[in-house]
Enzyme design. Sequence first.
Site, short mmCIF file in Angstrom:
data_model
loop_
_atom_site.label_atom_id
_atom_site.label_comp_id
_atom_site.label_asym_id
_atom_site.label_seq_id
_atom_site.Cartn_x
_atom_site.Cartn_y
_atom_site.Cartn_z
N ASP A 106 -8.67 -1.15 -27.56
CA ASP A 106 -9.14 0.09 -27.79
C ASP A 106 -8.96 1.23 -26.41
O ASP A 106 -9.46 1.71 -26.65
CB ASP A 106 -10.39 0.44 -27.48
CG ASP A 106 -11.38 -0.41 -27.10
OD1 ASP A 106 -11.60 -0.85 -26.06
OD2 ASP A 106 -12.57 -1.41 -27.00
N HIS A 121 -3.99 -8.12 -25.72
CA HIS A 121 -4.19 -8.10 -26.99
C HIS A 121 -3.25 -6.55 -27.28
O HIS A 121 -3.21 -6.41 -28.39
CB HIS A 121 -4.86 -7.85 -27.70
CG HIS A 121 -5.62 -9.48 -28.45
ND1 HIS A 121 -6.67 -9.70 -28.55
CD2 HIS A 121 -4.78 -11.00 -27.85
CE1 HIS A 121 -6.83 -10.93 -28.56
NE2 HIS A 121 -5.71 -12.26 -28.47
N CYS A 149 11.27 5.65 -32.87
CA CYS A 149 11.68 6.00 -30.87
C CYS A 149 12.57 6.74 -30.64
O CYS A 149 13.27 7.39 -31.21
CB CYS A 149 12.01 4.54 -30.67
SG CYS A 149 12.28 3.77 -28.93
N CYS A 152 15.76 5.09 -28.89
CA CYS A 152 16.61 4.62 -30.07
C CYS A 152 16.54 5.08 -31.52
O CYS A 152 17.77 4.76 -32.31
CB CYS A 152 17.03 2.83 -29.28
SG CYS A 152 14.99 2.16 -30.23
N GLY A 189 -18.56 -10.32 -23.83
CA GLY A 189 -19.14 -9.97 -25.04
C GLY A 189 -18.08 -10.98 -25.86
O GLY A 189 -17.14 -9.76 -26.65
N THR A 190 -17.73 -11.83 -25.14
CA THR A 190 -16.31 -12.87 -26.51
C THR A 190 -16.79 -13.71 -26.20
O THR A 190 -18.54 -14.65 -26.03
CB THR A 190 -15.56 -12.50 -25.83
OG1 THR A 190 -14.51 -13.68 -26.28
CG2 THR A 190 -15.92 -13.28 -23.57
N SER A 191 -16.68 -14.57 -27.78
CA SER A 191 -18.35 -15.14 -28.68
C SER A 191 -16.81 -16.71 -27.61
O SER A 191 -17.71 -18.25 -27.85
CB SER A 191 -17.19 -15.68 -30.27
OG SER A 191 -15.88 -15.31 -29.82
N ASN A 215 -23.94 -12.12 -23.02
CA ASN A 215 -23.88 -11.88 -24.76
C ASN A 215 -25.25 -12.41 -24.91
O ASN A 215 -25.83 -13.04 -25.04
CB ASN A 215 -22.99 -13.41 -24.90
CG ASN A 215 -21.60 -13.06 -26.33
OD1 ASN A 215 -21.03 -11.53 -26.34
ND2 ASN A 215 -22.04 -13.75 -27.11
N PRO A 216 -25.15 -11.49 -26.11
CA PRO A 216 -26.54 -11.22 -26.80
C PRO A 216 -26.57 -12.52 -27.53
O PRO A 216 -27.88 -12.76 -27.73
CB PRO A 216 -25.88 -9.77 -27.69
CG PRO A 216 -24.81 -9.41 -27.58
CD PRO A 216 -24.09 -10.53 -26.57
ZN ZN Z 1 13.31 2.23 -29.08
#
Ligand code: ZN
Length: 256
Positions: A106, A121, A149, A152, A189-191, A215-216
Amino acid sequence: MSLQIPDDLITTLAAAERVVVLTGAGISAESGVPTFREAQTGLWAQYDPRELATPQAFARNPRLVWEWYAWRRKLIQQAKPNLAHHALVDLEQALPTFLLVTQNIDGFHWLAGSRDMIELHGNIARTRCYEEGHVVSWWEETDELPPRCPHCGGPLRPDVVWFGEGISEQALRSAFDAAAACDLFISVGTSAMVQPAAGLPLLAKRMGARVLEINPAQTALSVIADWSLQDKASNLLPQLVRRLDFPTNAIDGAEQ
Ligand SMILES: [Zn+2]
């Protein structure tokens, strides 16, 4: 009532030379960003996200995949970074060596002001062209979808890692090198289940670092962590920063 932060954690963090933080979906959820599955409402309810977030889906129906990401981008734009994101900016600015590794796409860490960062990611706010890989931060919205794009003319895709695609080797190497060399690793906050990111705190621990988990709920990491604090990151991280007496850029309570 919120959790007390242990004194030995404060002492460790205050003395830490190298800190690595890994964040996952939990920190975004506290901003109200719907998870992968929660985003499947309305028109999108009929699709399985695992069948949209793949190179095969894009090859088959680029317009559909583009529109799905445009929808998710809109959901993200309705939310904003929370106090946990801001507290991590404070840590970055106060600590000698700091690296933030995130599994989130995000872009909230960037928006909050984090700069020493690896987005494992990718980032949904960016696109890259499908054919030549040019990374594009701005594109013209046209009736033709996906847009083209500017370099290109190839179709643009979101600059995120899809199922069946690998994380950039360079990003992974930097993250693992930093984890191996840190003296404190913080998982937020990650499993701690999804590889390869789940291997980062384990490597840090094996190389002698202390590990803090926020983490909760309990995770697979909780048993090996030196401290496992089960509460929201937006409660705990600002408290942690306050206890350290670092300068802070977050306005207390402004974004609860
Ligand atoms: Zn391109």
